[in-house]
Scaffold this active site. Structure first.
Site, short mmCIF file in Angstrom:
data_model
loop_
_atom_site.label_atom_id
_atom_site.label_comp_id
_atom_site.label_asym_id
_atom_site.label_seq_id
_atom_site.Cartn_x
_atom_site.Cartn_y
_atom_site.Cartn_z
CG ASN A 10 8.21 34.73 60.12
OD1 ASN A 10 9.25 35.10 60.73
ND2 ASN A 10 8.07 34.44 58.99
CE LYS A 12 7.06 37.67 57.33
NZ LYS A 12 6.57 37.97 55.95
CG HIS A 94 8.64 32.38 55.05
ND1 HIS A 94 8.74 33.49 54.25
CD2 HIS A 94 7.48 32.64 56.01
CE1 HIS A 94 7.84 34.26 54.52
NE2 HIS A 94 7.02 33.82 55.45
CD GLU A 96 9.32 36.86 53.70
OE1 GLU A 96 10.07 36.93 54.81
OE2 GLU A 96 8.18 37.44 53.67
CD GLU A 164 3.20 31.81 55.69
OE1 GLU A 164 2.70 32.54 56.52
OE2 GLU A 164 4.52 31.87 55.35
N GLY A 170 2.29 39.75 53.29
CA GLY A 170 2.65 41.20 53.34
C GLY A 170 2.08 42.27 52.26
CB SER A 210 -2.67 39.77 54.76
OG SER A 210 -1.45 40.33 53.85
P1 PGA Z 1 2.32 38.83 56.84
O1 PGA Z 1 3.44 37.38 56.81
O2 PGA Z 1 1.47 38.15 57.85
O3 PGA Z 1 3.01 39.94 57.09
O4 PGA Z 1 1.48 38.83 55.77
C1 PGA Z 1 3.01 36.19 56.92
C2 PGA Z 1 4.22 35.24 56.88
O5 PGA Z 1 5.14 35.64 56.02
O6 PGA Z 1 4.56 34.11 57.56
#
Ligand code: PGA
Length: 247
Positions: A10, A12, A94, A96, A164, A170, A210
């Site tokens: 992803n 983003k 997601h 976000e 997740e 992140g 992560s």
């Molecule tokens: P990250 O994000 O690997 O940067 O923690 C995962 C995601 O949001 O799908």
């Protein structure tokens, strides 16, 4: 039950044209896509560029779509449009989208339902916040989000569930193998009890938060972890290592 390894990146709201080229070159040189589903989710503006330049084994995903096929919805993209130029998957729910853009369980369920009806495959995301985990709400939150998504699912063969935990996204704080296995098992058991044991056996439940080259191997060996949804590391050369985690 062997489920096919699933590894999605992803991106983003990152990448420019030059990064797209670098990421695809890394995949071309270091990943063969055998016995795995390898998926990339670029920003919408780059979907067509990725579609025309990606290796054939790489599958294309959008990061979002709307719950309608066409009409007066400024700024939105419909599943029909995504399918029109070869997008196979869409990421929905997601964290976000939930936390930055205020998407509710109800809207996410409607989007899942519409995307599947139109013919997209869906990566449906669920996961608890740090506060919810600390107050022992993880199971309740995950089951509620899952129940809402399940109410929109008409074809489980086209769905991947991404667990997740919000506190891991992140942050550099990855779930421990025990935490990941416990949550994934809970998800699979809920599906066995509320959908069917056949769906629970076949549906892929992937982990996100992560994930990197150093931790992917141990997580990929867990019984109920069938792959990853990768954010930050999917923009780097590490993504190839994560794609190859089960080799
Ligand atoms: P990250 O994000 O690997 O940067 O923690 C995962 C995601 O949001 O799908």
């Amino acid at each position: 039950m062997t489920r096919k390894y699933f590894c999605a990146g992803n991106w983003k709201m990152n990448t420019l044209k030059k990064n797209v080229e670098e990421i695809l070159t890394n995949l071309k040189n270091n990943v063969d896509g055998e016995n795995a589903d390898i998926v990339v989710a670029p920003p919408a503006a780059y979907l067509q560029m990725v579609q025309s330049q990606k290796p054939s084994y790489v599958q294309l995903a959008a990061q979002n779509c709307f719950k309608k096929s066409t009409g007066a919805f400024t700024g939105e993209i419909s599943p029909t449009m995504l399918l029109d130029f070869g997008t196979k998957w869409v990421i929905l729910g997601h964290s976000e989208r939930r936390h930055v853009f205020g998407e509710t369980d109800e809207l996410i369920s409607e989007k899942v339902s519409h995307a599947l009806k139109e013919g997209l495959h869906v990566i449906a995301c669920i996961g608890e916040t740090k506060e919810q985990r600390q107050s022992n709400q993880t199971a309740k939150v995950v089951q509620e989000q899952l129940k809402s998504i399940a109410s929109g699912v008409t074809d489980w063969t086209k769905v991947v569930i991404a667990y997740e935990p919000v506190w891991a996204i992140g942050t550099g704080i990855v779930a421990t193998p025990d935490q990941a296995q416990e949550a994934h098992k809970l998800i699979r058991s809920w599906i066995a009890d509320n959908v069917s044991s056949n769906v629970a056996d076949h549906v892929r439940v992937v982990y996100g938060g992560s994930v990197n080259a150093a931790n992917c191997k141990a997580l990929s060996k867990l019984n109920d972890v069938d792959g990853f949804l990768v954010g930050g590391a999917s923009l780097t050369a590490e993504f190839a290592t994560i794609c190859n985690a089960t080799k």
